[in-house]
Design an enzyme around this catalytic site. Structure first.
Site, mmCIF file in Angstrom:
data_model
loop_
_atom_site.group_PDB
_atom_site.id
_atom_site.type_symbol
_atom_site.label_atom_id
_atom_site.label_comp_id
_atom_site.label_asym_id
_atom_site.label_seq_id
_atom_site.Cartn_x
_atom_site.Cartn_y
_atom_site.Cartn_z
ATOM 1 N N ASN A 10 68.911 55.379 -11.738
ATOM 2 C CA ASN A 10 69.944 56.421 -11.658
ATOM 3 C C ASN A 10 70.424 56.702 -13.081
ATOM 4 O O ASN A 10 71.149 55.898 -13.653
ATOM 5 C CB ASN A 10 71.089 55.908 -10.773
ATOM 6 C CG ASN A 10 72.294 56.825 -10.798
ATOM 7 O OD1 ASN A 10 72.198 57.988 -11.199
ATOM 8 N ND2 ASN A 10 73.436 56.305 -10.369
ATOM 9 N N LYS A 12 72.465 58.879 -14.024
ATOM 10 C CA LYS A 12 73.844 59.412 -14.046
ATOM 11 C C LYS A 12 73.893 60.670 -14.928
ATOM 12 O O LYS A 12 72.915 61.397 -14.993
ATOM 13 C CB LYS A 12 74.831 58.341 -14.514
ATOM 14 C CG LYS A 12 74.652 57.022 -13.777
ATOM 15 C CD LYS A 12 75.803 56.105 -13.982
ATOM 16 C CE LYS A 12 75.467 54.735 -13.413
ATOM 17 N NZ LYS A 12 76.626 53.937 -13.156
ATOM 18 N N HIS A 98 77.229 57.525 -3.820
ATOM 19 C CA HIS A 98 77.405 56.601 -4.945
ATOM 20 C C HIS A 98 78.909 56.388 -5.156
ATOM 21 O O HIS A 98 79.703 57.316 -4.985
ATOM 22 C CB HIS A 98 76.755 57.167 -6.207
ATOM 23 C CG HIS A 98 76.672 56.174 -7.324
ATOM 24 N ND1 HIS A 98 77.758 55.864 -8.112
ATOM 25 C CD2 HIS A 98 75.649 55.397 -7.753
ATOM 26 C CE1 HIS A 98 77.394 54.937 -8.991
ATOM 27 N NE2 HIS A 98 76.122 54.638 -8.793
ATOM 28 N N GLU A 100 80.662 56.327 -7.671
ATOM 29 C CA GLU A 100 81.273 57.265 -8.631
ATOM 30 C C GLU A 100 81.586 58.606 -7.956
ATOM 31 O O GLU A 100 82.535 59.289 -8.332
ATOM 32 C CB GLU A 100 80.354 57.432 -9.856
ATOM 33 C CG GLU A 100 80.408 56.180 -10.731
ATOM 34 C CD GLU A 100 79.157 55.891 -11.539
ATOM 35 O OE1 GLU A 100 78.302 56.787 -11.691
ATOM 36 O OE2 GLU A 100 79.033 54.748 -12.015
ATOM 37 N N GLU A 168 76.038 48.178 -3.576
ATOM 38 C CA GLU A 168 76.469 48.129 -4.971
ATOM 39 C C GLU A 168 77.938 47.717 -5.042
ATOM 40 O O GLU A 168 78.825 48.568 -4.860
ATOM 41 C CB GLU A 168 76.310 49.504 -5.616
ATOM 42 C CG GLU A 168 74.894 50.029 -5.602
ATOM 43 C CD GLU A 168 74.668 51.053 -6.707
ATOM 44 O OE1 GLU A 168 73.825 50.782 -7.563
ATOM 45 O OE2 GLU A 168 75.342 52.087 -6.720
ATOM 46 N N SER A 205 74.562 46.297 -12.546
ATOM 47 C CA SER A 205 74.186 45.594 -13.775
ATOM 48 C C SER A 205 72.853 44.850 -13.674
ATOM 49 O O SER A 205 72.694 43.766 -14.233
ATOM 50 C CB SER A 205 75.304 44.656 -14.215
ATOM 51 O OG SER A 205 76.475 45.410 -14.518
ATOM 52 N N GLY A 226 71.289 51.521 -12.988
ATOM 53 C CA GLY A 226 71.937 52.574 -13.765
ATOM 54 C C GLY A 226 71.564 52.470 -15.232
ATOM 55 O O GLY A 226 70.485 52.899 -15.648
ATOM 56 N N GLY A 227 72.456 51.856 -16.024
ATOM 57 C CA GLY A 227 72.297 51.797 -17.476
ATOM 58 C C GLY A 227 70.909 51.367 -17.950
ATOM 59 O O GLY A 227 70.341 51.996 -18.852
HETATM 60 C C1 PEP Z 1 74.478 52.488 -10.575
HETATM 61 O O1 PEP Z 1 75.008 53.397 -11.187
HETATM 62 O O2 PEP Z 1 74.044 52.691 -9.441
HETATM 63 C C2 PEP Z 1 74.384 51.184 -11.216
HETATM 64 C C3 PEP Z 1 74.008 50.161 -10.508
HETATM 65 O O3 PEP Z 1 74.723 51.115 -12.559
HETATM 66 P P1 PEP Z 1 74.480 49.867 -13.552
HETATM 67 O O4 PEP Z 1 73.073 49.366 -13.319
HETATM 68 O O5 PEP Z 1 74.659 50.438 -14.925
HETATM 69 O O6 PEP Z 1 75.488 48.845 -13.204
#
Ligand code: PEP
Length: 243
Positions: A10, A12, A98, A100, A168, A205, A226-227
């Site tokens: 993702n 984002k 999600h 967010e 999540e 993470s 994500g990141g």
């Molecule tokens: C996400 O945005 O779904 C996510 C899990 O982000 P991150 O891996 O950066 O925690």
């Protein structure tokens, strides 16, 4: 439940044309150099980058998807994108609910279910996200919160072919904190008891260093990243940890 682990990136609200194209081409080249039966990679870029990502991934083993869709097929919804539009760009998946979106756009589980239903109608697989806040876990409410989100967010059109659940924990997203293996094991067992054969991803993470451990926990059918999905090498290393 699925045999091949699902590794979803993702991005984002990150990515301009040059870096998106470069990152995706790197992924496609690496994916084509070894046939992976252990994992299926999916890239979910911002809507503006879907076409560019699609062009780079066409003919590769990697699929792509959107980060959100509207519950209606078309109409007067300025700034929104329908599931049908994503399908038109060759998407196979769309993330809905999600945290967010739930937090910043006040999306409720009922709205999430309507979006997932629209995704199904368009022929997309919906990745439905659920997860608890830090203080809810501390108060011993995590199981109840996640159970309620699942009940209200999964539409009656859901099947193991068109729906994936992503657990999540919100406090683990983008914070560098991951849930413990035992917490993941327990929550995924609870989710499994509620969703049957729907695949279940863990997100929060995930990185190359912790992916192997997480991917080998029972009832973890893949990860939502994500990141770490913004670095091609790191994302590939996460996928390879399925092996
Ligand atoms: C996400 O945005 O779904 C996510 C899990 O982000 P991150 O891996 O950066 O925690």
């Amino acid at each position: 439940m699925t045999t091949a682990k699902l590794i979803v990136g993702n991005w984002k609200m990150n990515g301009l044309m040059t870096d998106s194209r470069e990152r995706t081409q790197k992924l496609a080249t690496a994916a084509n150099s070894h046939k992976a039966t252990e994992f299926q990679m999916v890239v979910c870029p911002p809507a503006t980058m879907v076409d560019i990502v699609a062009a780079a991934l066409k003919g590769s083993e990697i699929k792509w998807g959107g980060q959100d869709c509207h519950s209606q097929q078309s109409g007067a919804f300025t700034g929104d994108i329908s599931a049908e539009m994503l399908k038109d760009l060759g998407c196979s998946y769309v993330i809905v609910g999600h945290s967010e979106r739930r937090q910043h756009h006040r999306e409720t589980s009922v709205m999430v279910a309507a979006k997932a239903k629209a995704a199904h109608a368009a022929g997309l697989t919906a990745i439905i996200c659920v997860g608890e806040l830090d203080h809810e876990r501390t108060a011993g409410q995590a199981n109840r919160i996640v159970s309620e989100q699942l009940k209200a967010s999964i539409p009656d059109t859901a099947t193991p072919q068109n729906t994936v659940i992503a657990y999540e924990p919100i406090w683990a997203i983008g914070t560098g904190k991951t849930a413990s293996s035992e917490d993941i094991r327990q929550m995924h067992a609870l989710i499994r008891s509620q969703v049957g054969a729907l695949p279940i991803l863990y997100g929060g993470s995930v990185k190359a260093a912790n992916a192997a451990e997480i991917l080998h926990i029972p009832n973890v059918d893949g990860v939502l990243v994500g990141g770490a999905s913004l670095k091609a090498d790191e994302f590939l290393a996460i996928a390879q940890a399925s092996q």
